[in-house]
Design a protein around this motif. Sequence first.
Motif, PDB file in Angstrom:
ATOM      1  N   GLU A  47       0.823  -1.201   0.000  1.00  0.00           N
ATOM      2  CA  GLU A  47       0.000   0.000   0.000  1.00  0.00           C
ATOM      3  C   GLU A  47       0.862   1.258   0.000  1.00  0.00           C
ATOM      4  O   GLU A  47       0.553   2.243  -0.678  1.00  0.00           O
ATOM      5  N   GLU A  48       1.972   1.228   0.699  1.00  0.00           N
ATOM      6  CA  GLU A  48       2.866   2.387   0.738  1.00  0.00           C
ATOM      7  C   GLU A  48       3.496   2.639  -0.629  1.00  0.00           C
ATOM      8  O   GLU A  48       3.578   3.787  -1.094  1.00  0.00           O
ATOM      9  N   LEU A  49       3.919   1.565  -1.291  1.00  0.00           N
ATOM     10  CA  LEU A  49       4.520   1.713  -2.613  1.00  0.00           C
ATOM     11  C   LEU A  49       3.507   2.207  -3.640  1.00  0.00           C
ATOM     12  O   LEU A  49       3.826   3.029  -4.506  1.00  0.00           O
ATOM     13  N   ARG A  50       2.279   1.721  -3.559  1.00  0.00           N
ATOM     14  CA  ARG A  50       1.256   2.184  -4.485  1.00  0.00           C
ATOM     15  C   ARG A  50       0.946   3.664  -4.273  1.00  0.00           C
ATOM     16  O   ARG A  50       0.722   4.413  -5.227  1.00  0.00           O
ATOM     17  N   SER A  51       0.942   4.093  -3.035  1.00  0.00           N
ATOM     18  CA  SER A  51       0.683   5.498  -2.743  1.00  0.00           C
ATOM     19  C   SER A  51       1.814   6.373  -3.280  1.00  0.00           C
ATOM     20  O   SER A  51       1.572   7.438  -3.882  1.00  0.00           O
ATOM     21  N   GLU A  52       3.054   5.923  -3.116  1.00  0.00           N
ATOM     22  CA  GLU A  52       4.189   6.676  -3.644  1.00  0.00           C
ATOM     23  C   GLU A  52       4.166   6.717  -5.172  1.00  0.00           C
ATOM     24  O   GLU A  52       4.483   7.742  -5.783  1.00  0.00           O
ATOM     25  N   LEU A  53       3.783   5.606  -5.801  1.00  0.00           N
ATOM     26  CA  LEU A  53       3.685   5.566  -7.256  1.00  0.00           C
ATOM     27  C   LEU A  53       2.657   6.563  -7.761  1.00  0.00           C
ATOM     28  O   LEU A  53       2.877   7.253  -8.766  1.00  0.00           O
ATOM     29  N   ALA A  54       1.524   6.669  -7.077  1.00  0.00           N
ATOM     30  CA  ALA A  54       0.493   7.612  -7.485  1.00  0.00           C
ATOM     31  C   ALA A  54       0.997   9.046  -7.382  1.00  0.00           C
ATOM     32  O   ALA A  54       0.747   9.885  -8.267  1.00  0.00           O
ATOM     33  N   LYS A  55       1.770   9.356  -6.324  1.00  0.00           N
ATOM     34  CA  LYS A  55       2.314  10.705  -6.167  1.00  0.00           C
ATOM     35  C   LYS A  55       3.316  11.026  -7.283  1.00  0.00           C
ATOM     36  O   LYS A  55       3.306  12.126  -7.844  1.00  0.00           O
ATOM     37  N   VAL A  56       4.169  10.046  -7.613  1.00  0.00           N
ATOM     38  CA  VAL A  56       5.173  10.277  -8.660  1.00  0.00           C
ATOM     39  C   VAL A  56       4.497  10.500 -10.012  1.00  0.00           C
ATOM     40  O   VAL A  56       4.885  11.389 -10.784  1.00  0.00           O
ATOM     41  N   GLU A  58       1.558  11.720 -10.499  1.00  0.00           N
ATOM     42  CA  GLU A  58       0.937  13.039 -10.455  1.00  0.00           C
ATOM     43  C   GLU A  58       1.975  14.136 -10.683  1.00  0.00           C
ATOM     44  O   GLU A  58       1.721  15.116 -11.403  1.00  0.00           O
ATOM     45  N   GLU A  59       3.173  13.973 -10.074  1.00  0.00           N
ATOM     46  CA  GLU A  59       4.234  14.954 -10.279  1.00  0.00           C
ATOM     47  C   GLU A  59       4.686  14.972 -11.734  1.00  0.00           C
ATOM     48  O   GLU A  59       4.982  16.043 -12.285  1.00  0.00           O
ATOM     49  N   ILE A  60       4.762  13.808 -12.370  1.00  0.00           N
ATOM     50  CA  ILE A  60       5.143  13.750 -13.781  1.00  0.00           C
ATOM     51  C   ILE A  60       4.149  14.508 -14.648  1.00  0.00           C
ATOM     52  O   ILE A  60       4.521  15.259 -15.562  1.00  0.00           O
ATOM     53  N   GLY A  61       2.855  14.338 -14.384  1.00  0.00           N
ATOM     54  CA  GLY A  61       1.843  15.059 -15.135  1.00  0.00           C
ATOM     55  C   GLY A  61       1.971  16.559 -14.941  1.00  0.00           C
ATOM     56  O   GLY A  61       1.835  17.338 -15.905  1.00  0.00           O
ATOM     57  N   THR A  62       2.248  16.979 -13.708  1.00  0.00           N
ATOM     58  CA  THR A  62       2.413  18.416 -13.442  1.00  0.00           C
ATOM     59  C   THR A  62       3.631  18.971 -14.183  1.00  0.00           C
ATOM     60  O   THR A  62       3.581  20.059 -14.777  1.00  0.00           O
TER      61      THR A  62
END
Length: 220
Positions: A47-56, A58-62
């Motif tokens: 769950e922690e890795l999936r949450s970090e993947l989602a943040k990364v 999102e940052e790539i899209g930004t």
Amino acid sequence: CSLSVTDINLNSPNKGLLSDAMTDVPVDSAAAARTSAPEGLTLAEEEELRSELAKVEEEIGTLRQVLAAKERHCGELKRKLGLTPLDGLKQNLSKSWHDVQVSNAYVKTSEKLGEWNDKVTQSDFYKKTQETLSQAGQKTSAALSNVGSVISRKLGDMSSYSIRHSISMPAMRNSATFKSFEDRVGTIKSRVVGSRENSTEGLHSPSGAGDKPPQDNAPF
């Protein structure tokens, strides 16, 4: 119980019973959406890795949005400055070539080529070849120099002959012998011309013969 493809007959009159029976089976949507955890990871770590993947992501899209805005702004600035795409291409090529020159691979290759050049220039074969070419060049230069000297000497002789000839002709004409010979030729020419004139006058005057008194051929 388990069902296979052969057990399902779509033309069977009881095909509706199968769907009704399957609707009674409870389905856990969360369990179906979540894949099984990789081996060696706990559920919390997953769950922690999936949450970090989602943040990364999102940052790539930004960052992509920011990059697109920066590229548009850069294009507007170039358009105002009058820079063409060709200028940008030249600048990119120059920067790429500079990057190549300062790269480790280019530096190492240049050093290796320099070492090979030193080895070749210091080899006996290279020295002998260079000496042979040098001797051949010297011989060729000497041969061309000799040819040039011969041509210059011939031209000098021809010039001296023409000068001597031009000088000797007036001196010969002013000599006493040449003048005496010229006077004799002139006297002979005048006599010949005079005799021709007299003979011509005698032919053109028929009464002249009757008017002249007969010559007295008696001896004295």
